[in-house]
Design a protein around this motif. Structure first.
Motif, mmCIF file in Angstrom:
data_model
loop_
_atom_site.group_PDB
_atom_site.id
_atom_site.type_symbol
_atom_site.label_atom_id
_atom_site.label_comp_id
_atom_site.label_asym_id
_atom_site.label_seq_id
_atom_site.Cartn_x
_atom_site.Cartn_y
_atom_site.Cartn_z
ATOM 1 N N LEU A 85 1.679 -1.474 -0.247
ATOM 2 C CA LEU A 85 0.064 0.191 0.114
ATOM 3 C C LEU A 85 0.807 1.360 -0.094
ATOM 4 C CD1 LEU A 85 -2.899 -0.832 2.102
ATOM 5 C CD2 LEU A 85 -2.470 -0.784 0.064
ATOM 6 N N ARG A 89 -0.957 4.893 0.169
ATOM 7 C CA ARG A 89 0.053 6.049 1.161
ATOM 8 C C ARG A 89 0.420 7.080 0.710
ATOM 9 N NH1 ARG A 89 1.845 1.841 5.831
ATOM 10 N NH2 ARG A 89 2.522 4.294 6.568
ATOM 11 N N GLU A 92 -1.927 9.341 -0.650
ATOM 12 C CA GLU A 92 -3.125 10.353 0.379
ATOM 13 C C GLU A 92 -1.933 11.214 0.431
ATOM 14 O OE1 GLU A 92 -6.494 7.328 0.549
ATOM 15 O OE2 GLU A 92 -5.680 7.520 2.115
ATOM 16 N N ASP A 99 -1.473 9.785 7.132
ATOM 17 C CA ASP A 99 -1.024 8.555 7.147
ATOM 18 C C ASP A 99 -0.652 9.136 8.505
ATOM 19 O OD1 ASP A 99 0.380 6.705 6.268
ATOM 20 O OD2 ASP A 99 1.510 6.858 7.710
ATOM 21 N N THR A 122 7.031 -1.593 3.673
ATOM 22 C CA THR A 122 6.136 -1.286 3.399
ATOM 23 C C THR A 122 5.882 0.769 3.702
ATOM 24 O OG1 THR A 122 4.587 -2.627 2.669
ATOM 25 C CG2 THR A 122 3.367 -0.447 2.780
ATOM 26 N N ASP A 123 5.943 0.164 5.114
ATOM 27 C CA ASP A 123 6.344 1.563 6.275
ATOM 28 C C ASP A 123 7.140 2.403 5.888
ATOM 29 O OD1 ASP A 123 3.547 1.159 7.573
ATOM 30 O OD2 ASP A 123 4.557 -0.370 8.764
ATOM 31 N N VAL A 126 7.431 4.214 2.647
ATOM 32 C CA VAL A 126 6.246 6.027 3.373
ATOM 33 C C VAL A 126 7.274 6.502 4.010
ATOM 34 C CG1 VAL A 126 4.850 6.758 4.100
ATOM 35 C CG2 VAL A 126 3.992 4.370 2.639
ATOM 36 N N SER A 262 -9.649 3.014 13.285
ATOM 37 C CA SER A 262 -8.328 1.701 13.045
ATOM 38 C C SER A 262 -8.318 0.684 14.101
ATOM 39 C CB SER A 262 -6.981 2.508 11.973
ATOM 40 O OG SER A 262 -6.264 1.572 12.638
#
Ligand code: SAM
Length: 276
Positions: A85, A89, A92, A99, A122-123, A126, A262
């Motif tokens: 993702l 992210r 966005e 985020d 992924t993290d 970002v 969440s």
């Protein structure tokens, strides 16, 4: 060929390295090099199915090198690098949305971050996008297979957005256990230290998640590790967990932030006296 005595190379998993069917000569060479890297057998593909070849080598799984990617295949499960993702992210963030991870870290351009639990990265991607060229993202991963596949992916995957590709390339990947690595750091040596350990109880089951779970290190974070992280962080230590997780309290995280609805939340420990 390895027999039943084949050494278990990855947290109890026996595996060998092979190629896709009818590989180009270059792929065979890459697969042999990867087998040497992991000190496991190279298994010539010979038109066999993955299942039959794994059986022949008494292996739990196979690392399969193809022109497109390198996958770890075990039964129905397949693990390979993809940016997940990260792209969405980042879009966005560019559209002004919050985020939750970036907000919990209070991450800014130029910051240095140590991602103690890289996983698919992924993290880290970002975070690397947000900290930019002037920042520094180091990602640790204790599973040798996850580490190598994700490291290669981060260094070769070409996203349609060149800024995302650049963010991937900037992540420095290290195969290490976070506790050992943290113990070697000088006080205040990076701005943010981040943990996203395997959840104590998995949120959902899918072939992708199962594939990562079979390779991943499931040890829980301990208090000593949090103390080491607090010593090495110049600004804050952040832990991602399920919103209702008892891990926050057990590890001393009192400030919990994140989206209201969440299922996950972020525990934050700030270095006192540091302007955030
Ligand atoms: C939930 S995943 C992290 C996912 C990641 N944040 C992402 O965005 O893809 C946790 C990862 O941390 C790794 N890990 C667990 N314990 C570790 C340790 N002691 N040192 C380094 N990595 C560890 C696991 O092998 C797994 O790959």
């Amino acid at each position: 060929m390895a027999g039943p005595s084949q050494k278990k190379a990855e947290s109890g998993l026996r595996f060998a390295v092979t190629t896709s069917l009818r590989p180009a000569p270059g792929l065979v060479e890459s697969a042999k090099q990867l087998a040497a890297h992991f000190n496991v057998p190279f298994a010539e593909r010979r038109d066999l199915s993955v299942k039959n070849l794994a059986g022949l080598y008494n292996a739990d799984g196979l690392l399969v090198v193809s022109a497109k990617r390198i996958s770890f295949i075990m039964g129905e499960n397949e693990f390979f690098f993809h940016p997940g993702l990260a792209g969405l992210r980042i879009k966005e963030i560019n559209n002004g949305k919050t985020d939750q991870m970036i907000s919990a870290m209070s991450l800014k351009e130029g910051y240095s971050i140590l991602d103690c639990t890289m996983g698919l990265g992924t993290d880290a991607i970002v975070a690397s996008y947000v900290t930019g060229d002037a920042g520094r993202v180091t990602a640790l991963e204790s599973s040798p297979v996850i580490c190598e596949l994700v490291k290669r992916g981060l260094h070769s995957y070409a996203d349609e957005d060149s800024q995302i590709t650049d963010a991937m390339r900037r992540v420095k990947v290290i195969n290490a256990k976070y506790k050992d690595y943290l113990a070697s750091l000088k006080p205040g040596s990076c701005d943010i230290i981040y943990f996203d350990p395997m959840f104590r109880s998995p949120r959902r089951r899918s072939p992708g998640i199962n594939a990562a779970r079979m390779l991943a290190d499931h040890d829980p974070v301990d208090r000593e590790t949090v103390d080491l992280a607090l010593n090495a962080a110049a600004r804050r230590v952040v832990l991602k967990e399920r919103r209702d997780s008892a891990e926050f309290e057990r590890l001393g995280f009192k400030k919990i932030v994140g989206g209201k609805y969440s299922p996950v939340a972020y525990g934050v420990l700030e270095r006192l006296g540091v302007p955030q």
